[in-house]
Design an enzyme around this catalytic site. Sequence first.
Site, PDB file in Angstrom:
ATOM      1  N   ASP A 102      -6.877   2.971 -11.451  1.00 62.75           N
ATOM      2  CA  ASP A 102      -7.233   2.827 -10.039  1.00 62.75           C
ATOM      3  C   ASP A 102      -8.533   3.601  -9.866  1.00 62.75           C
ATOM      4  OD1 ASP A 102      -7.421   2.664  -7.302  1.00 62.75           O
ATOM      5  OD2 ASP A 102      -5.481   3.591  -6.888  1.00 62.75           O
ATOM      6  N   ASP A 103      -9.639   2.874  -9.963  1.00 62.34           N
ATOM      7  CA  ASP A 103     -10.967   3.481  -9.930  1.00 62.34           C
ATOM      8  C   ASP A 103     -11.553   3.329  -8.534  1.00 62.34           C
ATOM      9  OD1 ASP A 103     -13.588   4.307 -10.358  1.00 62.34           O
ATOM     10  OD2 ASP A 103     -13.817   3.216 -12.226  1.00 62.34           O
ATOM     11  N   ARG A 105     -10.712   0.885  -6.579  1.00 63.60           N
ATOM     12  CA  ARG A 105      -9.613   0.235  -5.878  1.00 63.60           C
ATOM     13  C   ARG A 105     -10.000  -1.143  -5.340  1.00 63.60           C
ATOM     14  NH1 ARG A 105      -6.073   4.118  -2.376  1.00 63.60           N
ATOM     15  NH2 ARG A 105      -5.415   4.768  -4.440  1.00 63.60           N
ATOM     16  N   THR A 107     -10.548  -4.002  -7.075  1.00 65.27           N
ATOM     17  CA  THR A 107      -9.737  -5.042  -7.720  1.00 65.27           C
ATOM     18  C   THR A 107      -8.313  -5.013  -7.181  1.00 65.27           C
ATOM     19  OG1 THR A 107     -11.093  -4.970  -9.712  1.00 65.27           O
ATOM     20  CG2 THR A 107      -8.890  -5.943  -9.923  1.00 65.27           C
ATOM     21  N   LYS A 132      -7.942   7.623 -10.488  1.00 65.34           N
ATOM     22  CA  LYS A 132      -9.104   8.515 -10.433  1.00 65.34           C
ATOM     23  C   LYS A 132      -9.172   9.184  -9.075  1.00 65.34           C
ATOM     24  CE  LYS A 132     -12.057   6.440 -13.905  1.00 65.34           C
ATOM     25  NZ  LYS A 132     -13.435   5.952 -14.186  1.00 65.34           N
TER      26      LYS A 132
END
Length: 176
Positions: A102-103, A105, A107, A132
């Site tokens: 979960d970078d 978010r 996507t 993250k």
Amino acid sequence: MTVKKIWYTYDDIHSTMKKIAEKIQADGVKYDAMVAIGGGGFIPARMLRSFLDIPIYAVSTAYYLDESGSGATANEIQKVQWLDPIPDKLIGKNILVVDEVDDSRVTADFVLREFVECGQFTEIGFAVIHNKLKQKKGKIPFNVRYYAGVEVEDWWIHYPWDALDIDAHNARVEHG
């Protein structure tokens, strides 16, 4: 700007997926299927299947333009592969969407919103290996359950399935 990097082994990921499975089981929701977000969600979903014993479906999107860590993105997310139409055996069921990180978010927001808005599922959960710790551009819909294995700094994560030389990759892993 130098991007900090971190490496994880398959064993690290497997242990984290077991912890996520335990969180999901303790939450009391019985998911009927997983939907892996390709390509990063495929291996974590397969690991989760060992613990949850549910089938895996797959969707793929395109957002990041490369895997170099530059963070360059497209203007919008594109569906590359999708559940269209939703398989009859999933209608009215509980699904668990799985990704590796979960970078931004973005996507997750796109995929989860698509599934919530289609109105075909009773319950939707979202599981990631790593969350993250940073400000997110996207949002998790309020009615989606969220399961993160490990909270991490905003560093570039090197997963073992991306390694060309697994021994060199594992030699870079710091345990402490």
